[in-house]
Scaffold this motif. Structure first.
Motif: not given
Length: 375
Positions: A337-349
């Protein structure tokens, strides 16, 4: 004594985490003996056998600028690969160490919805670790506007630990009205085969495929329809096709997944809650859907919940679901249940497909320059 010491060193190196391949690269710099050991084919094989499940080395992010398609491989953890962009290609799928790329027509793009015969697609299969790619022959017929495709190992018995250079299949699904078209490319024959199946359909739009990832459950490749109320299942061994209705819900599932015990399931995220439903053995041995359950309330930042997040990707075997939000993409581990940020808003369209890439990496197989596509 020297042989014993080498065995001890290898025993330690085998325990290096596979999701931190840069640690092996650093270890090769210790001395020539370590470099020779780590770069050997034997270590390459034993490292995979020891860890068994390949990690997620990167995320393939699709985007389009002024009708020019781009795919970017964003490394996760310490995959020794610079953040690179490839022009005129999109990532359609990734499995068993391979990535399926597609080149879509750029002329008359605005007309594609009304003139599906313009979908003259070009596919290529790419190995990001060796940077080798193989362009496939053109499909025998142009698919309709909504289609789905997958790449997978062609071996009938394989543990998929090190098969990225072996034979593979590419399966392309599309449909119109009551006709479903299945195109299968075999790397061994170098040819496409086509199968047309008539399946009862309420209408043309329901027969079109939802451009979310397919999932491989056993030998069955499963893909959701556009309306997300039914699933087409294609058995890659028997070539049999079936359609399964999804249970009636007050909301639509986000994507299909496979469970740890090898069953078909689907996931959805609403606000901060993660929902999961899967198949189980019912009366008489028939598979039935379990009741919908809330797995967990995702611990996301407040600004990520301005609008409801959406599950957009799944990495089988490691149990990771990827969730798109207003501030980027997060991974959610179904086990911890671990949550981790992998992409920033600029990297994902927003609205574009992402494809997780899973593979082992050892320094014996290094990336060599820009993508080269061979016929």
């Amino acid at each position: 004594m020297a042989a014993l010491m080498e065995e001890l060193v290898e025993d330690i190196l085998l325990r290096f985490p596979p999701d931190d391949p840069a640690s092996l690269v650093r270890a090769t710099l210790v001395c020539k003996q370590w470099c020779r050991l780590i770069s050997s084919q034997g270590f390459h094989r034993r490292f995979r056998e020891f860890h068994r499940t390949p990690p997620v080395l990167g995320i393939l992010c699709n985007s389009s600028d002024n009708d020019v398609d781009k795919v970017r491989l964003v490394p996760t953890h310490s995959f020794p690969h610079t953040d690179r962009v490839y022009i005129n290609w999109r990532a359609a799928d990734a499995r068993h160490g391979r990535v399926l790329l597609v080149k879509m027509p750029t002329e008359h793009r605005a007309e594609l919805w009304y003139r599906p015969n313009l979908m003259d697609l070009v596919f290529a299969v790419w190995d990001p670790v060796t940077d080798e790619a193989r362009e496939l022959p053109r499909l025998p017929r142009c698919p309709n506007y909504c289609w789905n495709a997958a790449v997978l190992c062609a071996a009938t018995t394989c543990d998929h630990q090190d098969c990225s250079r072996g034979p593979f299949l590419v399966v392309v699904l599309d449909a119109k009205g009551g006709k479903h078209y299945i195109h299968v490319y075999s790397s061994e024959s170098g040819k496409w085969s086509q199968q047309t199946v008539h399946v009862q359909d309420p209408g043309e739009y329901i027969s079109r495929y939802w451009m979310r990832p397919s999932v491989l459950v056993g030998d069955e490749l499963c893909s959701m329809f556009l309306q997300r109320d039914s699933i087409l299942k294609y058995n890659v061994r028997t070539r049999q096709i079936s359609v399964m209705d999804l249970p009636s819900l007050w909301y639509k599932p986000d994507l299909l997944i496979s469970t740890d015990d090898g069953r078909l399931g689907f996931a959805a995220v609403r606000n901060s809650k993660f929902y999961l439903r899967s198949m189980e053995d019912g009366p008489g041995g028939n598979a039935v859907w379990t009741e919908m359950r809330v797995v967990v309330e995702l611990k996301l930042p407040v600004d990520a919940l301005v609008t409801s997040p959406t599950a957009i990707g799944f990495a089988a075997d490691v149990g990771l679901v990827f969730v798109a939000t207003d501030v980027g993409v997060f991974s959610f581990d179904l086990r911890s249940h671990r949550v981790r940020k992998i992409l920033t808003r600029s990297q994902y369209s927003n609205g574009n497909k992402i494809v997780p890439y899973m593979s082992f990496y050892t320094p014996a197989f290094e990336l060599r320059g820009p993508l080269r596509v061979k016929d």
